[in-house]
Design an enzyme around this catalytic site. Structure first.
Site, PDB file in Angstrom:
ATOM      1  N   LYS A 124     -18.667  28.244  -2.156  1.00  0.00           N
ATOM      2  CA  LYS A 124     -19.511  28.942  -1.187  1.00  0.00           C
ATOM      3  C   LYS A 124     -18.653  29.407  -0.022  1.00  0.00           C
ATOM      4  CE  LYS A 124     -23.821  28.352   1.449  1.00  0.00           C
ATOM      5  NZ  LYS A 124     -24.792  27.357   1.971  1.00  0.00           N
TER       6      LYS A 124
ATOM      7  N   GLU B 200     -26.312  19.206  16.254  1.00  0.00           N
ATOM      8  CA  GLU B 200     -25.546  19.535  15.056  1.00  0.00           C
ATOM      9  C   GLU B 200     -24.219  18.785  15.043  1.00  0.00           C
ATOM     10  OE1 GLU B 200     -25.425  23.802  14.626  1.00  0.00           O
ATOM     11  OE2 GLU B 200     -27.593  23.972  14.836  1.00  0.00           O
ATOM     12  N   SER B 201     -24.230  17.574  15.569  1.00  0.00           N
ATOM     13  CA  SER B 201     -23.037  16.728  15.498  1.00  0.00           C
ATOM     14  C   SER B 201     -22.544  16.673  14.061  1.00  0.00           C
ATOM     15  CB  SER B 201     -23.363  15.315  15.991  1.00  0.00           C
ATOM     16  OG  SER B 201     -23.618  15.317  17.369  1.00  0.00           O
TER      17      SER B 201
ATOM     18  N   GLU C  63     -19.206  30.544   4.161  1.00  0.00           N
ATOM     19  CA  GLU C  63     -20.129  30.586   5.297  1.00  0.00           C
ATOM     20  C   GLU C  63     -19.400  31.075   6.541  1.00  0.00           C
ATOM     21  OE1 GLU C  63     -22.481  27.198   6.193  1.00  0.00           O
ATOM     22  OE2 GLU C  63     -24.009  27.816   4.749  1.00  0.00           O
TER      23      GLU C  63
ATOM     24  N   ASP D  45     -26.400  17.597   3.354  1.00  0.00           N
ATOM     25  CA  ASP D  45     -25.509  17.443   4.501  1.00  0.00           C
ATOM     26  C   ASP D  45     -26.240  17.872   5.765  1.00  0.00           C
ATOM     27  OD1 ASP D  45     -25.275  20.351   3.877  1.00  0.00           O
ATOM     28  OD2 ASP D  45     -23.850  20.257   5.538  1.00  0.00           O
TER      29      ASP D  45
ATOM     30  N   ASP E 152     -21.105  21.002   2.486  1.00  0.00           N
ATOM     31  CA  ASP E 152     -21.998  21.719   1.568  1.00  0.00           C
ATOM     32  C   ASP E 152     -21.562  21.500   0.122  1.00  0.00           C
ATOM     33  OD1 ASP E 152     -23.845  22.847   3.280  1.00  0.00           O
ATOM     34  OD2 ASP E 152     -22.729  24.693   3.574  1.00  0.00           O
TER      35      ASP E 152
ATOM     36  N   GLN F 236     -20.039  22.381  18.247  1.00  0.00           N
ATOM     37  CA  GLN F 236     -19.838  21.037  17.730  1.00  0.00           C
ATOM     38  C   GLN F 236     -18.388  20.588  17.895  1.00  0.00           C
ATOM     39  OE1 GLN F 236     -20.846  23.797  16.081  1.00  0.00           O
ATOM     40  NE2 GLN F 236     -22.444  23.338  14.576  1.00  0.00           N
TER      41      GLN F 236
ATOM     42  N   HIS G 293     -18.736  30.850  10.861  1.00  0.00           N
ATOM     43  CA  HIS G 293     -18.773  30.075  12.110  1.00  0.00           C
ATOM     44  C   HIS G 293     -18.206  30.969  13.212  1.00  0.00           C
ATOM     45  CE1 HIS G 293     -19.194  25.681  13.443  1.00  0.00           C
ATOM     46  NE2 HIS G 293     -20.240  25.984  12.704  1.00  0.00           N
ATOM     47  N   ASN G 294     -18.786  32.159  13.325  1.00  0.00           N
ATOM     48  CA  ASN G 294     -18.208  33.206  14.144  1.00  0.00           C
ATOM     49  C   ASN G 294     -18.371  32.967  15.645  1.00  0.00           C
ATOM     50  OD1 ASN G 294     -17.719  34.398  11.655  1.00  0.00           O
ATOM     51  ND2 ASN G 294     -19.444  35.796  11.788  1.00  0.00           N
TER      52      ASN G 294
ATOM     53  N   HIS H 125     -30.011  32.304  11.920  1.00  0.00           N
ATOM     54  CA  HIS H 125     -28.969  31.666  11.126  1.00  0.00           C
ATOM     55  C   HIS H 125     -29.553  30.807  10.019  1.00  0.00           C
ATOM     56  CE1 HIS H 125     -24.945  30.089  10.349  1.00  0.00           C
ATOM     57  NE2 HIS H 125     -25.496  28.910  10.240  1.00  0.00           N
TER      58      HIS H 125
END
Length: 749
Positions: free
Chosen positions: A100, A322-323, A102, A278, A126, A250, A104-105, A55
């Site tokens: 952008k 990854e909080s 992205e 970020d 982002d 998260q 989050h699958n 990833h």
């Protein structure tokens, strides 16, 4: 004297380490040892494991992605390209827009609400990190079969997570897609996009330069949620025999993110940061290593100063967490006090956790112990590069030979009518209002167009009415039949949708969703789709500003269809000249733009009526797409057309149905010479649109199309309260509306 963990690692080369459990391959672990000249410490191993994940490192895809930079020249609008948090384009009047998409699958399958919510939160940060105010979001979604019990488990939670997070942020959700297909049963696709706006001089980059500058972590406290997070979840396939990694998902807090956005924008306004990043995938491991790698020196971080929600977290867990709702800024010493004042004003926790150094290493300390001492580029930008084997699948020829032309067609007008109703009421073609009504599409008051329009559009300047439009499209069925053509069809449709709204396409972002890269069939699909997208962007003149690759979307041996999703951003000088899809004025003339052929491979008709997937997808003519776009944009600007709708999934009848229902007006259509009614209604030939034209503009419109060589045909008129195909059948709008609008509510309400 404190223990030096780095020195201890050098002195104990044979100590066992859990590199395999952290997702590293044996040769990757050996490479880390080679880079460091010793075995890594536990904290270093944690950092490399998340940063070298699929990833974060793009280790299987970057050999193919480099085509986007090599083949496609940047146009005059490009201000920031691939490599930063998001791309930036010039849209005129001193404004720059960043955007952008992205994925989050995997997190969204495990925890639908939080997985989807934090996908929105991550993409918004982002955009924020580039210096922009986020102004809108979009969400392309794909689920398993609409009537499958697990779809009923994941869909409501995912939709609620997207709506809940975005609505709380006050960001309009203006576009996206919802697609159902059994191939996504164990791997729903939750792609999230965001648009942000700023002035040219406000662009910020992720870099840490200037020895003595402070490293400030601000936002939410660091917790145990999201340890490894998307960096781990998105880097392996699902396996039904193993427990799911629920703690890795998260947990989001949109109200904290809203404070973080406003706090950050005020900090930008006062020009207090020299670099910013970020915290998303890989958390602090990513933020510290990427900032240091892109800067001119090293960095020293005191990890024990990081504010925690859970005091029991180990250093490795803090680095991997990854909080959500966290940012990392590089601030010159003279600006630190003011930076802290603004954070306090917005009730945002801010802590100096380190500083930029003159050296070349990233050093991290824990209660005085040196636990990390690495070259930052080796973590952030010099991960493994795989040349995965790929080959055309053995089944590809047979799939393409299974032509949809052999399928039984309706024999008469009554059967045509029956199949139209079946098509427009099928889950993929039915109204998505049950989903989109859960999103606030008009908050902030600048939304000009939103679902179910061809493209979302927002105004960015109230005086001049300057605006931007964005569309996202992808068709996994087309890409399964031919990944090269399928990727170009996704690009063409998104490009066409933006042009149909009246905006000029400028640039693209993409989200490339595929199965396991360790499968040569999948890697061939990826290589072909990437090549097709790069070649298509070259021909259309739309540079790739950035994007995302999501691999390992499969359960066991079952991969999803190759699903390249393409987002096209366009600009419109005056949003009051935008073109909606609704046929709203009786008596207006309907024109079909482009050529219609017998193209049914991968079509909605073949899926809905025959449950068939085979043959070749529609042909692509990108020169024609450019010409069509120019016509649509010019006609919109010059007031020649009042409505436009691109033709894609479901063909002409789907587009006409949507436009009629949207405007509450019927249509009488005549099949043009040379076409049969079936092909006229259901063909999915690309490069086409249907427009409504005031009678006073017909001559001017025809002259323009004729002068530019675009085939057009007058096919009917806006009229009445039904759709009539002359000599074949008619369907009242009320009957169409019942079929079109009741499907999803019946399945999920």
């Amino acid at each position: 004297m404190s223990l030096d963990t780095v020195k201890h690692a050098a002195e104990t080369p044979d100590a066992g380490q859990p590199w395999k459990e952290l997702g590293l391959k044996e040769d990757e672990y050996a490479r880390i040892r080679e880079i460091l000249g010793r075995r890594p410490t536990g904290a270093e191993l944690a950092m490399y494991s998340v940063m070298w994940s699929e990833h974060c490192s793009y280790k299987s895809s970057k050999v193919h992605l480099k085509q986007f930079g090599e083949k496609v020249p940047e146009n005059d609008a490009m201000l920031v390209g691939i490599g930063e948090n998001a791309g930036v384009v010039d849209v005129g009047q001193g404004y720059a827009v960043t955007f952008k998409v992205e994925s989050h699958n995997h997190p969204s399958y495990i925890e639908p609400y939080q997985g989807a919510a934090t996908g929105v939160g991550g993409i918004v940060r982002d955009i924020l990190a580039m210096g922009a105010r986020p102004i809108a979001v979009v969400d392309p979604l794909r689920f398993g079969a609409a009537d499958h019990p697990d779809t009923r488990r994941v869909l409501p939670g995912i939709v609620a997570g997207i709506g809940g997070y975005g609505n709380c942020l006050g960001l309009p959700n203006i576009g996206g897609e919802v697609v159902f297909d059994a191939c996504y049963q164990g791997n729903p696709l939750v792609n999230a996009g965001c648009i942000g706006v700023m002035k040219h001089e406000d662009i910020h980059l992720a870099q840490a330069s200037g020895p003595g500058n402070k490293v400030i972590l601000y936002g939410a406290r660091t917790g145990g949620d999201g340890i490894g997070g998307v960096s781990v979840l998105a880097s392996e396939t699902f396996d039904d025999t193993k427990p799911t990694k629920r703690p890795a998902v998260q947990v989001g807090d949109p109200f904290q993110e809203k404070l973080l956005i406003e706090c950050t924008l005020e900090i930008f306004k006062e020009k207090l940061v020299a670099g910013i990043q970020d915290l998303g995938g890989a958390g602090l491991s990513c933020a510290t290593s990427e900032l240091a790698s892109a800067g001119s020196g090293g960095m020293r971080v005191e990890l024990d100063t990081v504010p925690l929600r859970d005091s029991s977290l180990s250093p490795e867990e803090i680095l991997m967490s990854e909080s959500q709702e966290r940012m990392c800024a590089i601030v010159e010493p003279q600006h630190v006090d003011r930076f802290m004042e603004i954070c306090e004003k917005w009730d945002v926790i801010a802590t100096v956790i380190g500083e930029v150094t003159e050296g070349s290493q990233l050093e991290i300390f824990w209660h005085g112990e040196r636990i990390v001492d690495v070259p930052p580029r080796s973590v952030a930008h010099e991960g493994p590069t795989y040349h995965r084997p790929f080959a055309r699948p053995s089944w590809q020829d047979a799939l393409q030979a299974d032509d949809a032309g052999k399928l039984a067609r309706p024999a008469n007008g009554a059967e045509l009518r029956e199949q139209v109703l079946k098509l427009v009421g099928s889950p993929n073609q039915a109204s998505k209002s049950w989903i989109t009504d859960q999103y606030d599409r008009f908050v902030q008051g600048n939304t000009v167009l939103a679902m179910p329009e061809d493209a979302g559009m927002v105004r960015i300047d109230e005086q001049s009415n300057l605006g931007v439009a964005m569309a996202t499209d992808g068709n996994g069925r087309y890409a399964k039949l031919d990944p090269y053509t399928g990727a170009q069809l996704a690009l063409a449709e998104s490009y066409r949708n933006v042009a149909a709204s009246g905006a000029k396409p400028l640039a693209i972002s993409d989200c490339l969703n595929f199965g396991s890269p360790e499968d040569p069939d999948v890697m061939w699909q990826f290589a072909e789709a990437t090549r097709g997208l790069a070649d298509g962007c070259l021909e259309l003149g739309t540079p790739v500003t950035g994007g995302n690759v999501s691999l390992y979307n499969q359960t066991g041996e079952t991969a999803i269809h190759p699903t390249p999703v393409v987002a096209v951003l366009g600009v419109i000088d005056d949003v009051t000249r935008r073109t909606p899809v609704a046929f709203a004025q009786e008596g207006q003339l309907l024109y079909l733009l482009g050529d219609t052929a017998e193209e049914f491979g991968g079509s909605a008709w073949s899926e809905v009526v025959h449950q068939h997937l085979g043959g070749m997808p529609p042909k692509v003519d990108l020169g024609r797409e450019k010409l069509l776009a120019e016509i649509l944009i010019s006609a919109s600007r010059d007031g020649m057309i009042d409505a436009a709708h691109d033709l894609s999934d479901g063909g002409l009848i789907q587009a006409v149905t949507e436009s009629c229902l949207r405007g509450g007006k019927g249509a009488r259509l005549v099949v043009p010479d040379g076409l049969d009614a079936f092909t006229f209604l259901f063909s999915e030939s690309a490069g086409r649109a249907v427009v409504s034209i005031p009678r006073s503009e017909e001559l001017r419109f025809n002259d323009m199309c004729g002068a530019r060589g675009l085939p057009v045909a007058r096919i009917g008129v806006v009229d009445g309260e039904e759709i009539e195909i002359q000599g074949e059948f008619s369907i009242p709008l009320s009957e169409l509306r019942t079929a079109h609008e009741g499907t999803l509510e019946g399945l999920f309400a």
